[in-house]
Scaffold this active site. Structure first.
Site, PDB file in Angstrom:
ATOM      1  N   TYR A 288      11.507  -9.806   2.534  1.00  0.00           N
ATOM      2  CA  TYR A 288      10.223  -9.915   2.442  1.00  0.00           C
ATOM      3  C   TYR A 288       9.914 -10.684   3.263  1.00  0.00           C
ATOM      4  O   TYR A 288      10.329 -11.723   3.730  1.00  0.00           O
ATOM      5  CB  TYR A 288      10.620 -10.570   1.245  1.00  0.00           C
ATOM      6  CG  TYR A 288       8.880 -10.761   0.798  1.00  0.00           C
ATOM      7  CD1 TYR A 288       8.294 -10.430   0.695  1.00  0.00           C
ATOM      8  CD2 TYR A 288       7.923 -11.900   1.062  1.00  0.00           C
ATOM      9  CE1 TYR A 288       6.596 -10.293   0.370  1.00  0.00           C
ATOM     10  CE2 TYR A 288       7.084 -12.950   0.596  1.00  0.00           C
ATOM     11  CZ  TYR A 288       6.373 -11.737   0.536  1.00  0.00           C
ATOM     12  OH  TYR A 288       4.880 -12.171   0.240  1.00  0.00           O
TER      13      TYR A 288
ATOM     14  N   HIS B 146      -6.134 -11.222   5.182  1.00  0.00           N
ATOM     15  CA  HIS B 146      -6.448 -12.624   3.900  1.00  0.00           C
ATOM     16  C   HIS B 146      -6.991 -13.946   4.543  1.00  0.00           C
ATOM     17  O   HIS B 146      -7.714 -14.496   4.465  1.00  0.00           O
ATOM     18  CB  HIS B 146      -4.631 -13.506   4.334  1.00  0.00           C
ATOM     19  CG  HIS B 146      -4.259 -12.661   3.788  1.00  0.00           C
ATOM     20  ND1 HIS B 146      -3.765 -11.127   3.714  1.00  0.00           N
ATOM     21  CD2 HIS B 146      -2.875 -12.800   2.607  1.00  0.00           C
ATOM     22  CE1 HIS B 146      -2.478 -10.528   3.254  1.00  0.00           C
ATOM     23  NE2 HIS B 146      -2.184 -11.885   2.447  1.00  0.00           N
TER      24      HIS B 146
ATOM     25  N   ASN C 219       1.722 -19.268   5.183  1.00  0.00           N
ATOM     26  CA  ASN C 219       2.538 -19.611   3.119  1.00  0.00           C
ATOM     27  C   ASN C 219       2.763 -20.892   3.692  1.00  0.00           C
ATOM     28  O   ASN C 219       4.086 -21.702   3.665  1.00  0.00           O
ATOM     29  CB  ASN C 219       3.677 -18.501   3.320  1.00  0.00           C
ATOM     30  CG  ASN C 219       3.790 -17.557   2.032  1.00  0.00           C
ATOM     31  OD1 ASN C 219       2.910 -18.251   1.343  1.00  0.00           O
ATOM     32  ND2 ASN C 219       4.201 -17.554   2.335  1.00  0.00           N
TER      33      ASN C 219
ATOM     34  N   TYR D 264     -14.956 -57.933 -19.249  1.00  0.00           N
ATOM     35  CA  TYR D 264     -13.728 -57.297 -18.847  1.00  0.00           C
ATOM     36  C   TYR D 264     -14.400 -56.797 -17.331  1.00  0.00           C
ATOM     37  O   TYR D 264     -12.893 -56.685 -16.266  1.00  0.00           O
ATOM     38  CB  TYR D 264     -13.889 -56.069 -19.301  1.00  0.00           C
ATOM     39  CG  TYR D 264     -12.875 -55.876 -20.904  1.00  0.00           C
ATOM     40  CD1 TYR D 264     -12.864 -56.744 -21.349  1.00  0.00           C
ATOM     41  CD2 TYR D 264     -13.287 -54.980 -21.647  1.00  0.00           C
ATOM     42  CE1 TYR D 264     -12.329 -58.000 -22.499  1.00  0.00           C
ATOM     43  CE2 TYR D 264     -12.294 -54.909 -22.960  1.00  0.00           C
ATOM     44  CZ  TYR D 264     -12.062 -56.544 -23.760  1.00  0.00           C
ATOM     45  OH  TYR D 264     -11.643 -56.864 -24.731  1.00  0.00           O
TER      46      TYR D 264
ATOM     47  N   ARG E 279     -12.969 -59.620 -15.741  1.00  0.00           N
ATOM     48  CA  ARG E 279     -11.832 -60.774 -16.296  1.00  0.00           C
ATOM     49  C   ARG E 279     -10.711 -59.882 -16.030  1.00  0.00           C
ATOM     50  O   ARG E 279      -9.404 -60.053 -15.721  1.00  0.00           O
ATOM     51  CB  ARG E 279     -11.804 -60.761 -17.600  1.00  0.00           C
ATOM     52  CG  ARG E 279     -10.378 -61.847 -18.008  1.00  0.00           C
ATOM     53  CD  ARG E 279     -11.240 -62.533 -19.863  1.00  0.00           C
ATOM     54  NE  ARG E 279     -11.964 -61.445 -20.194  1.00  0.00           N
ATOM     55  CZ  ARG E 279     -11.948 -61.635 -21.562  1.00  0.00           C
ATOM     56  NH1 ARG E 279     -10.271 -60.769 -22.145  1.00  0.00           N
ATOM     57  NH2 ARG E 279     -12.665 -60.858 -21.811  1.00  0.00           N
TER      58      ARG E 279
ATOM     59  N   PHE F 292       5.863 -23.031  -1.500  1.00  0.00           N
ATOM     60  CA  PHE F 292       4.910 -22.741  -1.186  1.00  0.00           C
ATOM     61  C   PHE F 292       3.482 -22.669  -2.530  1.00  0.00           C
ATOM     62  O   PHE F 292       2.508 -23.174  -1.482  1.00  0.00           O
ATOM     63  CB  PHE F 292       4.371 -21.632  -0.571  1.00  0.00           C
ATOM     64  CG  PHE F 292       4.890 -20.363  -1.762  1.00  0.00           C
ATOM     65  CD1 PHE F 292       4.263 -19.917  -3.173  1.00  0.00           C
ATOM     66  CD2 PHE F 292       5.179 -19.371  -0.975  1.00  0.00           C
ATOM     67  CE1 PHE F 292       4.517 -19.247  -3.780  1.00  0.00           C
ATOM     68  CE2 PHE F 292       6.192 -18.686  -2.547  1.00  0.00           C
ATOM     69  CZ  PHE F 292       5.495 -18.212  -3.601  1.00  0.00           C
TER      70      PHE F 292
ATOM     71  N   GLU G  22       2.406 -13.495  -9.022  1.00  0.00           N
ATOM     72  CA  GLU G  22       1.269 -14.869  -8.910  1.00  0.00           C
ATOM     73  C   GLU G  22       1.263 -15.034  -9.685  1.00  0.00           C
ATOM     74  O   GLU G  22       0.014 -15.532 -10.229  1.00  0.00           O
ATOM     75  CB  GLU G  22       0.911 -15.048  -7.610  1.00  0.00           C
ATOM     76  CG  GLU G  22       1.430 -14.651  -6.063  1.00  0.00           C
ATOM     77  CD  GLU G  22       0.640 -13.775  -4.889  1.00  0.00           C
ATOM     78  OE1 GLU G  22      -1.042 -14.014  -5.692  1.00  0.00           O
ATOM     79  OE2 GLU G  22       0.731 -13.724  -4.367  1.00  0.00           O
TER      80      GLU G  22
END
Length: 505
Positions: free
Chosen positions: A52, A82, A194, A278, A281, A327, A412
């Site tokens: 791959y 991409h 990646n 608060y 304090r 990744f 994915e």
């Protein structure tokens, strides 16, 4: 010179490269590691096994085998296809942080790319060639694919970049810097995209800013406590040691340092007031919890900045290429979401003190800190603006990391949404910086109404700093520009330096 591939990067170094143009070099030892992993890829190309990312398609096309004579075209096709980001462009500092972070990851020598790839990334930094990267389009799994593809296109002479302050086609930017496009070999396109560097860049710079913001917020809290005639007894060490969170101890130390030798504190020692609100304090507890959160976030992001987050991974010692999931940006997503919460609380507490400073019923100061209340509206709208920003932060603080929409035809099937968490974290920090700036404006004005009494040594130094940036008003004036000036100071290194100097005394 910041050297990558020899020792861990700090978040401060990443910020120095991104914002100050610090020089970066590749450690000599990194060349050998990268060459060894590259040799594994070359041997794989000479065999018949499908691996791959080396000789296959990507994502849902992982089972399509690519012939040896097409692997170079495969790299270019990957980057082009991409580069699908949209929306506004990331600030140049984000792109520069991405460059150094990706170079550092590849320099570990587990990505199978040549040293020339890392050297090309560093050459972009040195030549002030900054890729144009859209902010939207990454889900933070399988790496920040779209943003990193936009970044990597510039390496090969495509895409867009800034050369200095001028935006232009990537090829022209390279030429203007005296650089040549890089010809990518097998797996190098995938190695460039990646990773988690877009998400990490957003989160790292937000974290650096948050640390500065925290110090400014603590300083503002100390000054407000003084001018509201609040008690510093809750900050005593014997009190805080009973519940010894590190952040609470740090916050209390600073409160004591800022209020040391205060005439204001001494003036109401026997006032009979039982307890403060608060927002005065509980400063050590609330601000301390944010300190602890930011420490955790910094630790997580330091790990990420110094990690390999590629796929597949190349192991030269065993001559293996292994597919895994380094990744996936879930650690960054959770860290960025936690950072948002921690910073939002700093602003929330500051807004409550602004309200008290402007309310004459509780402050015993002129209403809305005006010289002539009624004729003048003074700082009334400071609280309105602070309230709007704090409310916006509540929406931004919805955790991005709880969402996941599967991508890649279900392969994915869980994604991190870390880029969304990172983008929102930066906005929360910016909003909070303005809220702290507004509190500094109000508290400084309030101190002038307490004269001739003087605040603590640290608070008087803080007062002087604010007045150098924002002169004392004469009647009503627009508050926006003054707030912007102080917000820039809040996000500078100055609040940290001031705190360190006071604690060293």
């Amino acid at each position: 010179m910041i050297e990558i591939g020899a020792r861990p990067l700090t978040l401060a170094e990443v910020a120095a490269v991104a914002r100050e143009g610090a020089s970066v070099g590749l450690a000599p030892g990194a060349h050998g590691r990268m060459a060894a992993s590259r040799a594994v890829v070359e041997r794989t190309l000479g065999g018949t096994r499908a691996v791959y990312g080396v000789n296959t398609g990507f994502g849902v096309l992982k089972d399509r085998v690519i012939s040896a004579d097409q692997v170079r075209q495969l790299q270019i096709n990957l980057l082009r296809s991409h580069a699908a980001g949209v929306g506004r462009f990331a600030h140049a500092e984000i792109s520069r942080a991405m460059l150094v972070l990706r170079a550092a990851s590849l320099a570990h020598g587990h990505s199978g790319c040549r040293p020339a790839v890392v050297e090309a990334l560093l050459a972009l930094l040195e030549g002030r060639v900054t890729p144009v990267v859209p902010l939207q389009g990454s889900v933070g799994a399988s790496g920040d694919l779209a943003p990193l593809a936009h970044l990597a296109l510039v390496l090969v002479g495509e895409g867009e970049a800034w050369l200095g302050d001028q935006r232009m086609p990537g090829a022209l930017a390279l030429r203007g810097a005296g650089l040549q496009p890089l010809a990518l070999e097998a797996k190098e396109g995938l190695a460039l995209i990646n990773g988690t560097q877009f998400s990490t860049a957003l989160a790292v710079l937000a974290c650096v800013d948050a640390r500065r913001l925290w110090e400014a917020g603590l300083a503002a809290a100390a000054l407000s406590t003084e001018v509201l005639l609040g008690s510093f007894q809750p900050a005593r060490p014997e009190v805080q040691v009973l519940r010894p969170y590190a952040g609470a101890l740090e916050a209390a130390r600073r409160l004591r340092a800022y209020s040391e030798d205060s005439d204001l504190v001494a003036s109401h020692a026997d006032c009979g007031r039982v307890q403060d609100a608060y927002s005065l304090r509980c400063v050590p507890q609330v601000m301390g919890a944010s300190w602890d959160a930011l420490a955790h976030v910094e630790a997580q992001l330091t790990i990420e900045a110094n990690s390999v987050n590629d796929n597949p991974l190349v192991f030269a010692a065993s001559d293996e290429i292994i597919s895994a999931g380094l990744f996936h940006a879930q650690p960054v997503a959770l860290a960025a979401d936690y950072l948002k919460l921690a910073v939002a609380e700093v602003a929330s507490l500051a807004e409550r003190r602004i309200d008290r400073l402007l309310d004459a019923r509780v402050s015993e100061l002129p209403a809305v800190l005006a010289g002539d209340p009624g004729l003048e509206s003074g700082y009334m709208l400071a609280q309105y603006t602070a309230a709007a920003l704090v409310s916006e932060n509540k929406t931004l603080c919805h955790p991005a990391s709880v969402d996941s929409i599967p991508t890649g035809a279900g392969l994915e099937d869980h994604v991190s949404m870390a880029p969304i968490a990172g983008r929102h974290a930066r906005q929360v920090v910016e909003n909070a910086a303005h809220v702290v700036a507004l509190e500094l404006m109000c508290a400084t004005r309030a101190l002038e109404f307490r004269r001739p009494l003087r605040a603590g040594l640290g608070c008087e130094r803080l007062y002087g700093t604010v007045r150098r940036l924002v002169p004392a008003p004469e009647g009503d004036r627009p508050l926006g520009n003054a707030c912007e000036s102080l917000a820039r100071w809040v996000l500078s290194a100055a609040p940290v330096r001031l705190s360190e100097e006071l604690l060293a005394q």
